[in-house]
Motif scaffolding. Structure first.
Motif, short mmCIF file in Angstrom:
data_model
loop_
_atom_site.label_atom_id
_atom_site.label_comp_id
_atom_site.label_asym_id
_atom_site.label_seq_id
_atom_site.Cartn_x
_atom_site.Cartn_y
_atom_site.Cartn_z
N LYS A 1 -1.93 50.72 41.56
CA LYS A 1 -2.14 50.80 42.20
C LYS A 1 -1.12 51.03 43.83
CE LYS A 1 -4.04 47.83 46.28
NZ LYS A 1 -4.82 46.28 46.64
N THR A 2 -0.07 50.59 43.68
CA THR A 2 1.42 50.63 44.60
C THR A 2 1.79 51.94 43.94
OG1 THR A 2 2.53 49.33 43.26
CG2 THR A 2 1.34 48.88 44.49
N ARG A 3 1.51 52.85 43.31
CA ARG A 3 2.50 54.51 42.82
C ARG A 3 1.35 55.37 43.79
NH1 ARG A 3 5.18 50.53 42.54
NH2 ARG A 3 6.82 52.95 43.70
N ASN A 4 2.26 56.38 43.91
CA ASN A 4 1.76 57.88 44.51
C ASN A 4 0.80 58.50 43.50
OD1 ASN A 4 3.87 59.61 43.81
ND2 ASN A 4 4.93 58.87 45.24
N ILE A 5 -0.02 59.41 43.57
CA ILE A 5 0.19 60.12 42.67
C ILE A 5 0.00 61.27 42.18
CG2 ILE A 5 -2.08 62.27 42.37
CD1 ILE A 5 -3.19 61.20 45.26
N LYS A 6 2.19 61.24 42.50
CA LYS A 6 2.89 62.51 41.64
C LYS A 6 3.23 62.06 40.43
CE LYS A 6 6.87 65.49 41.68
NZ LYS A 6 7.25 64.63 40.95
N GLU A 7 3.53 59.91 41.20
CA GLU A 7 4.60 59.38 40.06
C GLU A 7 3.66 59.30 38.89
OE1 GLU A 7 7.58 57.23 43.45
OE2 GLU A 7 5.25 56.09 42.63
N THR A 8 2.25 58.50 39.53
CA THR A 8 1.70 57.62 38.57
C THR A 8 1.50 59.19 37.08
OG1 THR A 8 0.68 57.09 39.89
CG2 THR A 8 -1.19 57.71 38.33
N VAL A 9 1.14 60.21 38.06
CA VAL A 9 0.36 61.08 36.88
C VAL A 9 1.84 61.75 35.64
CG1 VAL A 9 0.00 64.09 36.13
CG2 VAL A 9 -1.42 62.48 38.55
N GLU A 10 2.91 62.15 36.11
CA GLU A 10 4.36 62.32 35.24
C GLU A 10 4.70 61.72 34.52
OE1 GLU A 10 5.88 65.21 35.37
OE2 GLU A 10 3.71 66.27 37.16
N SER A 11 4.57 59.59 34.92
CA SER A 11 4.69 58.87 34.19
C SER A 11 3.27 58.62 33.18
CB SER A 11 4.60 57.32 34.70
OG SER A 11 5.57 57.94 36.16
N LEU A 12 2.40 58.47 33.44
CA LEU A 12 1.65 58.24 32.49
C LEU A 12 1.49 60.23 31.24
CD1 LEU A 12 -1.61 57.44 34.47
CD2 LEU A 12 -0.28 56.09 32.80
N LYS A 13 1.92 61.21 31.95
CA LYS A 13 1.90 62.05 31.07
C LYS A 13 3.28 61.68 29.92
CE LYS A 13 0.40 66.18 33.61
NZ LYS A 13 0.75 67.08 34.36
N ASN A 14 4.41 61.03 30.60
CA ASN A 14 5.29 61.25 29.34
C ASN A 14 5.05 59.66 28.41
OD1 ASN A 14 7.32 62.69 31.25
ND2 ASN A 14 8.30 61.19 31.99
N MET A 15 4.39 58.88 29.55
CA MET A 15 3.94 57.68 28.56
C MET A 15 2.55 58.00 27.41
SD MET A 15 1.14 54.56 29.29
CE MET A 15 0.35 55.20 28.79
N THR A 16 1.82 59.01 27.48
CA THR A 16 1.47 59.39 26.14
C THR A 16 1.67 59.91 25.38
OG1 THR A 16 0.45 60.75 28.18
CG2 THR A 16 -1.10 59.15 27.98
N GLU A 17 3.12 60.83 26.17
CA GLU A 17 3.52 61.51 24.81
C GLU A 17 4.58 60.73 24.43
OE1 GLU A 17 5.61 65.24 23.11
OE2 GLU A 17 3.16 64.59 24.18
N ALA A 18 5.23 59.95 24.69
CA ALA A 18 5.80 59.21 23.98
C ALA A 18 4.64 58.30 22.66
CB ALA A 18 6.10 57.94 24.15
N ALA A 19 3.87 58.51 22.87
CA ALA A 19 2.31 57.80 21.71
C ALA A 19 2.33 58.21 21.06
CB ALA A 19 1.04 57.06 22.48
N ARG A 20 2.56 60.17 21.81
CA ARG A 20 2.06 60.90 20.70
C ARG A 20 2.95 61.04 19.12
NH1 ARG A 20 2.93 65.91 18.73
NH2 ARG A 20 4.28 66.25 20.85
N LEU A 21 4.03 61.03 19.87
CA LEU A 21 5.45 61.48 19.07
C LEU A 21 4.85 60.68 17.82
CD1 LEU A 21 8.08 62.56 21.23
CD2 LEU A 21 6.42 63.65 19.98
N LYS A 22 5.25 58.89 18.57
CA LYS A 22 5.41 57.69 17.55
C LYS A 22 4.12 58.13 16.12
CE LYS A 22 8.43 54.23 16.65
NZ LYS A 22 9.15 54.56 15.78
N ARG A 23 3.48 58.12 17.23
CA ARG A 23 1.92 58.48 16.16
C ARG A 23 2.47 58.91 15.13
NH1 ARG A 23 -2.25 59.67 19.65
NH2 ARG A 23 -2.29 57.88 20.77
N GLU A 24 2.52 61.18 15.77
CA GLU A 24 2.49 61.39 14.72
C GLU A 24 4.48 60.13 13.52
OE1 GLU A 24 1.43 63.99 13.74
OE2 GLU A 24 -0.71 63.56 15.66
N GLU A 25 4.97 60.32 14.53
CA GLU A 25 6.17 59.60 13.32
C GLU A 25 6.01 58.62 12.43
OE1 GLU A 25 9.92 56.59 14.46
OE2 GLU A 25 9.81 57.79 15.08
#
Length: 769
Positions: free
Chosen positions: A735-759
């Protein structure tokens, strides 16, 4: 001549209209310079001092004001700055102070957790590589400016050394006493400076003495205060406790200090019982906390005065100070600005200013006789009795439903092991499913739209279209990012407790009843003044609309009963347990309404479950059992295919792992990012077999964590958790984060999950060969 004196332990920082918050955020955004910020904050400090002086308070505090948090202030003053914030340009500046609180591009913020059993969050001091010093005596600055510019000789307030170290992290348990001892000469320097400046009293807050302290800690208290006071001659130390009774009363009253402050509101009578049994030293001052500093109800002044008369029989007239039970940090500023409350309710409320008036009324009664305050006592009693007799507090249907459930044991029909199989088939989620906690950015546009709707400038349809447009955009955005479980974003909600309170019976709302939660984050707790009941669906329309836009599962979002109770100002004529159960039954009906619209993943947030934990170990089991009961009562009728999630905020979870398990939630998410991996250790010793997400990045900081950092957090968690039970999520709502911070952080988070999933898949495939 006046004998008894009045005192304040601390005053709200935020201002009547949250001027403090607005100035801070303007500075962080760059629209206010550092000099302008400091000037504005000085004006606010002076305003608070002058107001307390006008109310007739004799001992007015300084040092209670802060630019962020008083625990951080104390740590910063003693140079307890983690290495990651140090640079060649120096470390004692405002930028370093705020970096510790909020993080920076270079460094993760210090951990944040709850202040004892309140909803206030403090910044956890870090004392590894311990080398304390007096970096700057800010307390002296505050005292001198009040003395020289306002001509008010104030009472400096500081967090005591035992409590400071007890709240800190980064040292071994057997180094506790050593750390405290290293602080002694620096506390002495601060106190000596204040003594030379003319201070008469210094309030040293040691709320740790209201917890279950050990023999070793009691002996350390004696040692510390003997050494400190031996170096002082013209200033008096008042050791202040609050929130509960002190267990080691005899040792505490004989500490080598000049006064002791006790809470006579939340002690359940124990402090007074010990006072009667063991007496009180003739040479010391008793600072009696007589007015509730944590709730908003007017005091029964007749009861409080009779209590004071009993205390006055135990101590001499020059030994007694009358004050609130704790700092008024936990209450709104004034009831005077509330012009929309029902007269029946407003007449029963007292905020910080009114509580100070109650303190001075009681002081006047002691000094001039009860007859001098009888009219006020009678008027206040009539207002409280009118509410007590009202229909709102006497709903037979609500009381009967609670009574009926009291004879039953709530719980899900299927055990978790069987529900898990149902959910795997029903949702078909991938390994390490990625999701968020619930809320998405509340932009200025969203806040303005809500304001227009509330003021009547927008009609219901216009507002509904606006909310649905935001939901649609963010459902699409979440799908693009690649999240596996979506949320609707909570754009229609102001606050996670206030939103529900506005839709439930038995709640009322203030316009300006804000209190500080953490940093500049302020909340406006609802007032639970009557019996609580469900009136109609509260969340279904927006969540069902969001689910209609996607084939992916979408979580329904509810705030749990214990959190609503703990984050509200609750009526004090019944137990909190009764209020918990009334709210749980209302939420039970909301879960059914969501299921009727095919929402089968429902998150019942309990971020405040642990913060209500009593400070005394012997009282905790009862509280936790009731918390589990209320949560299970909420979810007991959920269908087998409904997956119940919950979320908990910053706190020490290690000692309540059994309780977390007993909640029987299918998935729990816990804020873990600021603990820098420390929370993961809890699962090394305690087996947990249900779904769990340990927050992989800190949403309270504006920094965007890289993929590698979050992947490292996932890896650390998977050292003790099975990949099949682990969820990937931020550590709290966005709620307290701006849109850019949120989108970029969530992109990095899902990519981290994808990489770990593949590993993991690759590793499993290799093992299979």
């Amino acid at each position: 001549m006046k004998q008894w004196r009045s005192s304040s332990l601390g005053y709200p920082r935020i201002g009547e209209r949250r001027e403090w918050k607005k100035a801070l955020e303007a500075f962080w955004e760059g629209s206010l310079s550092e000099n302008e910020l400091l000037t504005e904050m000085k004006e606010q400090r002076f305003s608070h001092i002058n107001k307390q002086k006008e109310k007739g308070i004799d001992l007015i505090p300084v040092g209670d004001f802060s630019l962020y948090d008083h625990v951080l202030d104390t740590a910063f003053m003693f140079g307890l700055i983690p290495d990651r914030f140090k640079s060649e340009t120096g470390t004692d500046d405002l930028a370093t102070y705020f970096a510790m609180a909020r993080g920076s591009k270079e460094a993760v913020a210090c951990e944040m957790t709850k202040w004892f059993n309140t909803n206030y969050h403090y910044i956890v001091p870090e004392i590894d590589h311990f080398a304390p010093r007096v970096a700057h005596n800010q307390l002296l600055d505050y005292f001198l400016e009040a003395k020289n510019e306002l001509h008010v000789k104030t009472k400096p307030v500081i967090l005591g050394p035992l409590t400071l170290v007890k709240l800190a992290k980064g040292y071994q348990e057997n180094d506790f006493a050593s750390c405290v001892r290293q602080l002694i000469p620096h506390y002495m320097q601060v106190f000596k400076d204040l003594e030379e400046a003319g201070a008469e009293w210094i309030q040293v807050d040691e709320p740790v003495v209201s917890t279950s302290i050990s023999d070793e800690e009691v002996e350390l208290l004696k040692e510390v205060y003997h050494e400190i006071t031996s170096g002082l001659s013209n200033v008096k130390l008042l050791l202040q406790s609050y929130f509960e009774a002190v267990d080691r009363y005899e040792e505490i009253i004989n500490l080598p200090v000049d006064g002791i402050g006790f809470d006579f509101v939340h002690d359940e009578g124990a402090n007074f019982a010990q006072l009667k049994k063991f007496g009180f030293p003739k040479e010391k001052v008793l600072a009696a906390g007589m007015i509730d500093g944590r709730n908003v109800w007017k005091a029964d002044l007749n009861d409080r005065f009779e209590y004071l008369e009993k205390l006055a029989e135990c101590v001499d007239s020059d030994q007694l100070i009358i004050q609130p039970s704790c700092s008024l940090l936990h209450t709104p500023v004034t009831i005077e600005t509330e012009d929309s409350l029902p007269p029946l309710l407003k007449g029963a409320l007292a905020f910080a200013d009114e509580k100070l008036e109650e303190v001075t009324i009681l002081t006047k009664g002691l000094n001039e006789g009860k007859a001098s305050i009888e009219p006020v006592i009678d008027d206040q009693w009539r207002q409280l009795d009118a509410l007590k007799q009202s229909e709102e507090r006497n709903r037979g249907d609500v009381k009967q439903e609670v009574s009926d459930w009291n004879t039953r044991t709530p719980g899900r029909k299927l055990p978790y092991s069987r529900r898990k199989k149902v959910h795997e088939e029903f949702f078909r989620l991938p390994l390490l499913p990625a999701t968020t906690i619930g809320s998405l950015p509340q932009t200025k546009e969203i806040r303005q739209a809500r304001s227009k709707w509330r003021k009547g400038d927008w009609g219901n349809e216009e507002y509904k279209e606006f909310i649905e447009r935001n939901i649609s955009e963010w459902v699409s955005c979440q799908e693009t990012i690649g999240l596996d479980v979506l949320v609707h974003g909570e754009f229609e909600r102001n606050d996670m407790v206030e939103f529900f309170g506005e839709k439930l019976g038995g709640f009322a709302f203030t316009r300006f009843g804000w209190v500080q939660s953490y940093g500049s984050r302020c909340v406006k707790p609802p007032v639970v003044y009557g019996d609580v009941y469900w009136k109609e669906p509260m969340t279904v329309e927006e969540i069902a609309f969001a689910q209609s836009l996607t084939d992916k599962p979408l979580k329904g979002m509810l705030t749990g009963p214990v959190t609503i109770t703990n984050w509200s100002f609750v009526r004090n004529d019944v137990s909190k347990f009764d209020v918990n159960r009334q709210i749980a039954l209302a939420l039970q009906k909301e879960i059914h309404a969501l299921e009727e619209r095919d929402i089968h993943m429902i998150q019942v947030d309990e971020p405040a479950l642990r913060e209500g934990l009593p400070l005394k170990v012997e009282k905790q089991a009862k509280y936790l059992a009731e918390a589990v009961y209320a949560f299970k009562l909420t979810t007991t009728l959920a269908k087998d295919e409904t997956q119940i999630h919950t979320h908990m905020c910053y706190s020490n979870f290690n000692d309540i792992m059994d309780t977390i398990d007993q909640l029987d939630a299918d998935v729990i998410s816990i804020e873990a990012a600021r603990s820098h991996g420390g929370l993961v250790a809890a699962f090394e010793n305690d087996h947990y077999d249900k779904g769990i997400g340990l927050g992989v990045y800190d949403i309270h900081s504006p920094r965007i964590p890289p993929v590698e950092e979050m992947e490292k957090s996932i890896t650390r968690a998977l050292q003790v958790l099975d990949p099949e039970q682990f969820w990937v999520n931020p550590d709290c709502g966005l709620k307290t984060r701006n849109i850019k911070e949120t989108v970029e952080s969530l992109k990095n988070m899902t990519e981290a999950a994808r990489l770990k999933r593949e590993e993991i898949k690759l590793t499993n495939s290799t093992k299979a060969r």
